[in-house]
Write a protein that holds these residues in place. Structure first.
Motif, PDB file in Angstrom:
ATOM      1  N   ARG A  71       0.848  -1.203   0.000  1.00 31.70           N
ATOM      2  CA  ARG A  71       0.000   0.000   0.000  1.00 31.70           C
ATOM      3  C   ARG A  71       0.880   1.248   0.000  1.00 31.70           C
ATOM      4  O   ARG A  71       0.629   2.207  -0.705  1.00 31.70           O
ATOM      5  CB  ARG A  71      -0.923  -0.021   1.213  1.00 31.70           C
ATOM      6  CG  ARG A  71      -1.737   1.246   1.469  1.00 31.70           C
ATOM      7  CD  ARG A  71      -2.642   1.665   0.314  1.00 31.70           C
ATOM      8  NE  ARG A  71      -3.659   0.721  -0.005  1.00 31.70           N
ATOM      9  CZ  ARG A  71      -4.934   0.805   0.331  1.00 31.70           C
ATOM     10  NH1 ARG A  71      -5.363   1.823   1.016  1.00 31.70           N
ATOM     11  NH2 ARG A  71      -5.766  -0.128  -0.027  1.00 31.70           N
ATOM     12  N   GLY A  74       2.368   1.766  -3.400  1.00 29.95           N
ATOM     13  CA  GLY A  74       1.368   2.317  -4.312  1.00 29.95           C
ATOM     14  C   GLY A  74       1.101   3.782  -4.055  1.00 29.95           C
ATOM     15  O   GLY A  74       1.069   4.597  -4.979  1.00 29.95           O
ATOM     16  N   ARG A  77       3.839   5.893  -5.198  1.00 32.59           N
ATOM     17  CA  ARG A  77       4.122   5.728  -6.633  1.00 32.59           C
ATOM     18  C   ARG A  77       5.548   5.198  -6.845  1.00 32.59           C
ATOM     19  O   ARG A  77       6.343   5.778  -7.564  1.00 32.59           O
ATOM     20  CB  ARG A  77       3.926   7.031  -7.398  1.00 32.59           C
ATOM     21  CG  ARG A  77       2.601   7.739  -7.186  1.00 32.59           C
ATOM     22  CD  ARG A  77       1.498   7.076  -7.981  1.00 32.59           C
ATOM     23  NE  ARG A  77       0.290   7.855  -8.135  1.00 32.59           N
ATOM     24  CZ  ARG A  77      -0.688   7.958  -7.246  1.00 32.59           C
ATOM     25  NH1 ARG A  77      -0.553   7.389  -6.086  1.00 32.59           N
ATOM     26  NH2 ARG A  77      -1.778   8.636  -7.503  1.00 32.59           N
ATOM     27  N   MET A  82       7.401  -1.838  -5.293  1.00 34.36           N
ATOM     28  CA  MET A  82       6.304  -2.799  -5.441  1.00 34.36           C
ATOM     29  C   MET A  82       6.833  -4.100  -6.063  1.00 34.36           C
ATOM     30  O   MET A  82       6.522  -5.189  -5.577  1.00 34.36           O
ATOM     31  CB  MET A  82       5.182  -2.231  -6.301  1.00 34.36           C
ATOM     32  CG  MET A  82       4.015  -3.189  -6.498  1.00 34.36           C
ATOM     33  SD  MET A  82       3.087  -3.553  -5.001  1.00 34.36           S
ATOM     34  CE  MET A  82       1.979  -2.148  -4.997  1.00 34.36           C
ATOM     35  N   SER A  96      -3.427  -0.330  -4.446  1.00 31.85           N
ATOM     36  CA  SER A  96      -1.976  -0.201  -4.648  1.00 31.85           C
ATOM     37  C   SER A  96      -1.588  -0.527  -6.080  1.00 31.85           C
ATOM     38  O   SER A  96      -0.810   0.199  -6.698  1.00 31.85           O
ATOM     39  CB  SER A  96      -1.215  -1.120  -3.697  1.00 31.85           C
ATOM     40  OG  SER A  96      -1.507  -0.794  -2.368  1.00 31.85           O
ATOM     41  N   GLN A  99      -2.860   2.278  -8.426  1.00 36.37           N
ATOM     42  CA  GLN A  99      -2.095   3.510  -8.348  1.00 36.37           C
ATOM     43  C   GLN A  99      -0.801   3.432  -9.141  1.00 36.37           C
ATOM     44  O   GLN A  99      -0.251   4.452  -9.541  1.00 36.37           O
ATOM     45  CB  GLN A  99      -1.809   3.866  -6.889  1.00 36.37           C
ATOM     46  CG  GLN A  99      -3.048   4.330  -6.177  1.00 36.37           C
ATOM     47  CD  GLN A  99      -2.873   4.413  -4.682  1.00 36.37           C
ATOM     48  OE1 GLN A  99      -2.244   3.566  -4.062  1.00 36.37           O
ATOM     49  NE2 GLN A  99      -3.448   5.440  -4.100  1.00 36.37           N
ATOM     50  N   LEU A 100      -0.332   2.222  -9.383  1.00 35.80           N
ATOM     51  CA  LEU A 100       0.890   2.054 -10.167  1.00 35.80           C
ATOM     52  C   LEU A 100       0.590   1.704 -11.618  1.00 35.80           C
ATOM     53  O   LEU A 100       1.468   1.276 -12.350  1.00 35.80           O
ATOM     54  CB  LEU A 100       1.775   0.988  -9.530  1.00 35.80           C
ATOM     55  CG  LEU A 100       2.389   1.415  -8.202  1.00 35.80           C
ATOM     56  CD1 LEU A 100       3.077   0.246  -7.526  1.00 35.80           C
ATOM     57  CD2 LEU A 100       3.359   2.567  -8.402  1.00 35.80           C
TER      58      LEU A 100
END
Length: 185
Positions: A71, A74, A77, A82, A96, A99-100
């Protein structure tokens, strides 16, 4: 002032959100803070060093602030962080990955783990559909609806469905989308 003393803006989040549980737990350890900051910066070299010194559970559980490391990656960024976490079997949540820019990863996640469509995340214990409304992500909400998310699930605190949340936040486009989905199911 903060930048002059070394603080770095990691994006719009509460990495160290201080709810009752966090207050009761006390100050996070230096290693916990270092781990969160390494993820938030996308510093995979620091993550490699920390992984040798920390138990595996530290990488897979919640942080002292109540968020998982995926999280945080994400929200900040940080795709490199990740990827690093996923290679170590951390389980990302829907927001998450979204967001990526992980639309394809989400479609695969929903196919491989359909329970992820309605999995509750964060200490608020809300579903991805609630989070899509909360974070004003209509495209994510559309993807969740199309994948079959249960839109009748209520959050445990306010007892609202995603539609109730859309009304609360005044998200007209999402209200229409959710009403349409309810009528067509």
């Amino acid at each position: 002032v903060y930048r002059r003393v070394g603080f770095v803006d990691l994006g719009p989040s509460w990495f160290w959100f201080c709810d009752k549980q966090a207050l009761a737990a006390g100050k996070p350890s230096a290693k916990a803070m270092e781990l969160v900051m390494a993820v938030g910066r996308g510093d995979t070299a620091a993550l490699d060093r920390l992984a040798r010194r920390l138990p595996r559970a530290a990488l897979l559980g919640e942080t002292p602030g109540g968020l998982t490391l995926p999280r945080i990656a994400g929200l900040a960024r940080q795709p490199a962080a990740m990827r690093w976490l996923l290679q170590r079997d951390a389980q990302p949540d829907v927001l998450s990955l979204w967001q990526l820019g992980g639309r394809e990863e989400l479609v695969r996640l929903f196919r491989e783990r359909p329970e992820s469509l309605n999995a509750r995340h964060t200490r608020m214990r809300i579903t991805p559909a609630h989070e899509a409304v909360l974070h004003n992500q209509p495209e994510l909400l559309r993807l969740l609806i199309d994948a079959g998310a249960d839109l009748s699930v209520k959050d445990p605190t306010h007892h609202g469905t995603p539609l109730g949340w859309a009304h609360h936040f005044g998200r007209g486009d999402m209200i229409a989308m959710l009403k349409d989905a309810a009528e067509n199911r």
